[in-house]
Scaffold this motif. Structure first.
Motif, mmCIF file in Angstrom:
data_model
loop_
_atom_site.group_PDB
_atom_site.id
_atom_site.type_symbol
_atom_site.label_atom_id
_atom_site.label_comp_id
_atom_site.label_asym_id
_atom_site.label_seq_id
_atom_site.Cartn_x
_atom_site.Cartn_y
_atom_site.Cartn_z
ATOM 1 N N LEU A 22 0.825 -1.205 0.000
ATOM 2 C CA LEU A 22 0.000 0.000 0.000
ATOM 3 C C LEU A 22 0.860 1.257 0.000
ATOM 4 O O LEU A 22 0.601 2.201 -0.750
ATOM 5 N N PHE A 23 1.908 1.274 0.823
ATOM 6 C CA PHE A 23 2.812 2.424 0.829
ATOM 7 C C PHE A 23 3.523 2.575 -0.508
ATOM 8 O O PHE A 23 3.748 3.690 -0.983
ATOM 9 N N GLY A 24 3.857 1.452 -1.136
ATOM 10 C CA GLY A 24 4.466 1.500 -2.463
ATOM 11 C C GLY A 24 3.517 2.072 -3.501
ATOM 12 O O GLY A 24 3.923 2.827 -4.384
ATOM 13 N N GLY A 40 -1.809 0.738 -9.749
ATOM 14 C CA GLY A 40 -2.990 -0.134 -9.714
ATOM 15 C C GLY A 40 -2.641 -1.554 -9.291
ATOM 16 O O GLY A 40 -3.371 -2.186 -8.517
ATOM 17 N N HIS A 41 -1.524 -2.049 -9.800
ATOM 18 C CA HIS A 41 -1.087 -3.392 -9.442
ATOM 19 C C HIS A 41 -0.771 -3.474 -7.946
ATOM 20 O O HIS A 41 -1.148 -4.432 -7.273
ATOM 21 N N LEU A 42 -0.093 -2.463 -7.422
ATOM 22 C CA LEU A 42 0.251 -2.454 -6.000
ATOM 23 C C LEU A 42 -0.985 -2.328 -5.118
ATOM 24 O O LEU A 42 -1.054 -2.947 -4.048
ATOM 25 N N PHE A 43 -1.969 -1.533 -5.543
ATOM 26 C CA PHE A 43 -3.214 -1.445 -4.782
ATOM 27 C C PHE A 43 -3.916 -2.804 -4.737
ATOM 28 O O PHE A 43 -4.401 -3.239 -3.688
ATOM 29 N N ASN A 44 -3.970 -3.480 -5.880
ATOM 30 C CA ASN A 44 -4.591 -4.808 -5.924
ATOM 31 C C ASN A 44 -3.827 -5.802 -5.057
ATOM 32 O O ASN A 44 -4.434 -6.619 -4.351
ATOM 33 N N ASP A 45 -2.495 -5.738 -5.101
ATOM 34 C CA ASP A 45 -1.690 -6.610 -4.243
ATOM 35 C C ASP A 45 -1.980 -6.348 -2.771
ATOM 36 O O ASP A 45 -2.107 -7.281 -1.978
ATOM 37 N N ALA A 46 -2.064 -5.072 -2.393
ATOM 38 C CA ALA A 46 -2.323 -4.720 -0.994
ATOM 39 C C ALA A 46 -3.684 -5.250 -0.537
ATOM 40 O O ALA A 46 -3.802 -5.802 0.566
ATOM 41 N N ILE A 47 -4.683 -5.134 -1.383
ATOM 42 C CA ILE A 47 -6.021 -5.621 -1.041
ATOM 43 C C ILE A 47 -5.998 -7.129 -0.813
ATOM 44 O O ILE A 47 -6.488 -7.634 0.205
#
Length: 77
Positions: A22-24, A40-47
């Motif tokens: 999320l910080f990334g 977008g990819h990092l947000f999906n990973d965080a979720i």
């Protein structure tokens, strides 16, 4: 080592990795990348990682109850 302790450790580690994702994503800004991954990819990973951490925490609670009910044995591996 009891399996509940292992699950608890895994839920903590996965939660930390999800927070780092999320910080990334915030650091990537729009149309940018962070460590080669888009925002977008990092947000999906965080979720996904945080949902896995929550599921592992629930698994830990269930595992503790199983270990209380059957001391000295492993009811479900």
């Amino acid at each position: 080592m009891k399996l509940s302790k292992i699950m608890h450790l895994m839920s903590i580690l996965i939660g930390i990795v999800g927070a780092l994702a999320l910080f990334g994503a915030w650091a990537a800004q729009e149309n940018g990348t962070f460590l080669g991954l888009s925002q977008g990819h990092l947000f999906n990973d965080a979720i996904v990682l945080e949902l896995i951490a929550i599921a592992a925490s629930i698994c830990t609670l269930v595992r503790i109850e199983l270990e209380k009910a059957n001391p000295g044995s492993s009811p479900l591996l």
